[in-house]
Design a protein around this motif. Sequence first.
Motif, PDB file in Angstrom:
ATOM      1  N   SER A   1      46.077  30.005  30.440  1.00 30.03           N
ATOM      2  CA  SER A   1      46.818  29.957  29.174  1.00 30.03           C
ATOM      3  C   SER A   1      47.802  28.789  29.163  1.00 30.03           C
ATOM      4  N   LYS A   2      48.495  28.581  30.272  1.00 30.81           N
ATOM      5  CA  LYS A   2      49.433  27.456  30.342  1.00 30.81           C
ATOM      6  C   LYS A   2      48.694  26.129  30.280  1.00 30.81           C
ATOM      7  N   MET A   3      47.514  26.069  30.918  1.00 31.00           N
ATOM      8  CA  MET A   3      46.737  24.833  30.899  1.00 31.00           C
ATOM      9  C   MET A   3      46.254  24.506  29.485  1.00 31.00           C
ATOM     10  N   LEU A   4      45.839  25.543  28.752  1.00 27.48           N
ATOM     11  CA  LEU A   4      45.294  25.329  27.408  1.00 27.48           C
ATOM     12  C   LEU A   4      46.377  25.289  26.334  1.00 27.48           C
ATOM     13  N   GLY A   5      47.569  25.786  26.652  1.00 29.47           N
ATOM     14  CA  GLY A   5      48.608  25.856  25.641  1.00 29.47           C
ATOM     15  C   GLY A   5      48.327  26.896  24.585  1.00 29.47           C
ATOM     16  N   ARG A   6      47.548  27.916  24.942  1.00 28.23           N
ATOM     17  CA  ARG A   6      47.206  29.001  24.035  1.00 28.23           C
ATOM     18  C   ARG A   6      47.354  30.322  24.784  1.00 28.23           C
ATOM     19  N   VAL A   7      47.583  31.394  24.059  1.00 26.54           N
ATOM     20  CA  VAL A   7      47.655  32.714  24.670  1.00 26.54           C
ATOM     21  C   VAL A   7      46.243  33.270  24.805  1.00 26.54           C
ATOM     22  N   GLY A   8      45.884  33.652  26.015  1.00 24.33           N
ATOM     23  CA  GLY A   8      44.518  34.084  26.265  1.00 24.33           C
ATOM     24  C   GLY A   8      44.353  35.590  26.352  1.00 24.33           C
ATOM     25  N   TYR A   9      43.225  36.066  25.881  1.00 28.10           N
ATOM     26  CA  TYR A   9      42.820  37.460  26.013  1.00 28.10           C
ATOM     27  C   TYR A   9      41.623  37.499  26.941  1.00 28.10           C
ATOM     28  N   GLN A  10      41.703  38.316  27.974  1.00 30.70           N
ATOM     29  CA  GLN A  10      40.651  38.350  28.987  1.00 30.70           C
ATOM     30  C   GLN A  10      39.764  39.569  28.798  1.00 30.70           C
ATOM     31  N   THR A  11      38.460  39.361  28.852  1.00 29.85           N
ATOM     32  CA  THR A  11      37.541  40.487  28.739  1.00 29.85           C
ATOM     33  C   THR A  11      36.346  40.279  29.651  1.00 29.85           C
ATOM     34  N   MET A  12      35.543  41.320  29.774  1.00 28.48           N
ATOM     35  CA  MET A  12      34.284  41.249  30.527  1.00 28.48           C
ATOM     36  C   MET A  12      33.185  41.803  29.639  1.00 28.48           C
ATOM     37  N   THR A  13      32.073  41.106  29.602  1.00 29.94           N
ATOM     38  CA  THR A  13      30.958  41.560  28.765  1.00 29.94           C
ATOM     39  C   THR A  13      29.915  42.317  29.576  1.00 29.94           C
ATOM     40  N   GLY A  14      30.172  42.502  30.848  1.00 30.56           N
ATOM     41  CA  GLY A  14      29.242  43.242  31.699  1.00 30.56           C
ATOM     42  C   GLY A  14      29.926  43.665  32.982  1.00 30.56           C
ATOM     43  N   ARG A  15      29.157  44.272  33.862  1.00 26.34           N
ATOM     44  CA  ARG A  15      29.653  44.664  35.178  1.00 26.34           C
ATOM     45  C   ARG A  15      28.617  44.258  36.224  1.00 26.34           C
ATOM     46  N   GLY A  16      29.134  43.774  37.350  1.00 17.10           N
ATOM     47  CA  GLY A  16      28.237  43.400  38.439  1.00 17.10           C
ATOM     48  C   GLY A  16      28.003  41.906  38.518  1.00 17.10           C
ATOM     49  N   CYS A  17      27.215  41.516  39.497  1.00 15.23           N
ATOM     50  CA  CYS A  17      26.921  40.105  39.753  1.00 15.23           C
ATOM     51  C   CYS A  17      25.502  39.996  40.293  1.00 15.23           C
ATOM     52  N   PRO A  18      24.765  38.953  39.919  1.00 14.33           N
ATOM     53  CA  PRO A  18      23.385  38.825  40.401  1.00 14.33           C
ATOM     54  C   PRO A  18      23.283  38.330  41.841  1.00 14.33           C
ATOM     55  N   HIS A  19      24.390  37.838  42.409  1.00 18.77           N
ATOM     56  CA  HIS A  19      24.347  37.227  43.739  1.00 18.77           C
ATOM     57  C   HIS A  19      24.874  38.184  44.805  1.00 18.77           C
ATOM     58  N   ARG A  20      24.634  37.846  46.070  1.00 21.56           N
ATOM     59  CA  ARG A  20      25.090  38.678  47.190  1.00 21.56           C
ATOM     60  C   ARG A  20      25.772  37.781  48.219  1.00 21.56           C
ATOM     61  N   CYS A  21      26.834  37.123  47.813  1.00 21.01           N
ATOM     62  CA  CYS A  21      27.544  36.196  48.691  1.00 21.01           C
ATOM     63  C   CYS A  21      28.226  36.971  49.818  1.00 21.01           C
ATOM     64  N   ALA A  22      28.162  36.417  51.020  1.00 19.74           N
ATOM     65  CA  ALA A  22      28.612  37.139  52.215  1.00 19.74           C
ATOM     66  C   ALA A  22      30.112  37.342  52.259  1.00 19.74           C
ATOM     67  N   TYR A  23      30.882  36.563  51.495  1.00 25.92           N
ATOM     68  CA  TYR A  23      32.344  36.679  51.495  1.00 25.92           C
ATOM     69  C   TYR A  23      32.850  37.585  50.381  1.00 25.92           C
ATOM     70  N   CYS A  24      31.956  38.106  49.559  1.00 22.40           N
ATOM     71  CA  CYS A  24      32.343  38.805  48.325  1.00 22.40           C
ATOM     72  C   CYS A  24      32.093  40.299  48.446  1.00 22.40           C
ATOM     73  N   VAL A  25      33.018  41.083  47.918  1.00 13.24           N
ATOM     74  CA  VAL A  25      32.907  42.531  47.996  1.00 13.24           C
ATOM     75  C   VAL A  25      31.804  43.066  47.081  1.00 13.24           C
ATOM     76  N   ASN A  26      31.346  42.257  46.130  1.00 16.95           N
ATOM     77  CA  ASN A  26      30.232  42.703  45.287  1.00 16.95           C
ATOM     78  C   ASN A  26      29.022  43.111  46.123  1.00 16.95           C
TER      79      ASN A  26
END
Length: 501
Positions: free
Chosen positions: A207-232
Motif C-alpha cells: 500500500s505504501k509503495m502504490l500510494g493506495r489503500v489495499g484490500y487483501q483477499t484470496m480467491t482459492g485455497r492451496g497451492c499446486p507446488h510442493r516446495c520443500a521449504y513451504c508448509v503447504n
Amino acid sequence: MRVVLISPYPDITAFGVRAISSFLRQNGVATRLVFLPDPLGDALTDQPERYPARILDALADLCRDADLVGISLMTNYMDNAVQITRSLRARLMVPVLWGGVHPTIRPRECLDTADMVCVGDGEEAILDVCLALETGGPVTGIANIWSKGPDGVVAENPVRPLTTDLDALPPPDWSHEEHYIWDDRAGGIVALTPAITERFLAGGTVSKMLGRVGYQTMTGRGCPHRCAYCVNDAIKSLYGAKGYLRWRSVSHVMDELAEARRIMPFIGYVWISDDAFFARPLEEIRDFCKAWKERVALPFTCLGSPATITREKMDALVDAGMIYLQMGVQTGSPRIQELFNRKAMGNDKMLAAMRIINSYKDRLLPPSYDFILDTPYETVKDRLDSIRFIARIPKPFRLQPFSLVLYPGTKLAAMAVADGYLTDERSQVYTKSYTMRRPDYGNFLILLAKGGRFPSGLLAFCARDGVAKVFGSKLFRPFWELAFAVAGPAKRLVKRLLGRR
C-alpha cells in the motif's frame, strides 16, 4: 454461544479469524474479533512477553462473556498465543482453542498450553465445538480437533474431508461489528472502525509503495507446488494432495469485493494473495477479468509462479487492471532448486516467465522476485550462481530477499535436523525473522541489486570466482558485519528525511 476470536498478526487482514467469524455468524453463533498486532512486527527478538498488563486486562474484559476463545497463530507468534492464553486462564474460566498453521503441524506442542487445537481447516470443526459446548456434549470425538483430558491423555482425531465447494463458505468478516483492536494512538483496545482499518491497511508495504489503500483477499485455497521449504507440502500430506487446490467461483469473489467496497469505500486497489493465482485455468482467468472490469474496475496485484505464467494470462490480467506482480524465484542455483523441489522451475523457465512479464513493463510497476537466502546446504558456488542469475534478469525489477526460516513440518526442516543444521528451534525458528539476513559478501551484493538499478555487468563481475574469493574472505567479514549493522538505521533515517520534505 459467544466466541471471541483473537489475531496476534501485525497484518489485520487475518484471513483465518475473519473466515471463521463469518461462518460461525452464518450458523447462529455470536462472535467478537480482537486484533492484537504483534508490537515486534517483523523485528523478532527473544521476547516472550509481547503485551503489557493493561492490554491483557482489557482483553480479559472482552472475553468475560465468552463460551470459547479462539487464537490463530503461525510459528513466529507462538509466544503471543502462550502469553494471551496464560493471561486469560489466570483471570477467567473459559476454554481456549488454538488454530492455524502451527497448531496444524504441532498439535501436541500446542496442547501444552491450549485446551483444544484445530488441525487443518477450521470452519466446520469449530462450529461443532460450539455445538458440543452449548449442549454439554464431549469435544473428544470431533474431527480436526485435538484435546487433552484431565488425565493428560490426548484425544487425536482425524481430519475431515476438505470443503471442496468454497462458495458454500461466506466471505471473510469485515463488518466491523463487535471488532476491536489494540491501537497505540487510542491508548489501548478500542472498537475497530472503518477509519482505523483504513489507517492500518494504508501502512502495509505494498500500500505504501502504490500510494493506495489495499484490500487483501484470496480467491482459492492451496497451492499446486510442493516446495520443500513451504508448509503447504506438509498440509497436503495431511489431507492427501488430491483436491487440495480449490477455487472460489468468479461471482463469489466479486460479491465479496462489492460488499467490502460498500463497507470500506477508501479501498484503492486489491491484493489477490493466492499462493499461485496464475494456476487458475486460462478460461477462468478470462472470465475473472471480464467480471472484474464490469464489477470492480480497480487496480490489482497478484502472485504467480514461473510454471504458471503465460502470455495469454498476462494479456487478460493486465488488460483488466493488474499493475504489479510478485513471483517466487528463490534461487538461481540448479542444485538448490533440486533441494527445494523446484527443479521443474529452473533458470530457463524462470527467465522465460520474466521476459513475458518484462514485455508489459510500460503498463506494470517493476515486478518483485522473491529469493531465499542463508540456506545451510548452499555452497559458495550456489550463492554465486544466484547472483549471476540476478544479473541476467531483465530490468526493471525489485528483489524481495528472505532469510530462510526452517519451519516445522517442512521437508527441509526435517532434513536440517537430521543433518545437524537445526539444533535450537527457539533461536533458529521461533524467534527468527526472515529479515535476519547473514551479514556477508553474497548477501551484500543481493542488497545492492535489490532495487533493480545496480548495473548488471558490474554485478556479474562482482560474482566472479576470484573477486568473490577476495571479498568473501575472513579478512573482510568485519566490514560486511558493519555494513549490515548501519544499513537499516541509515535507510530509516533517509526515509524520515525524505518524509519531512
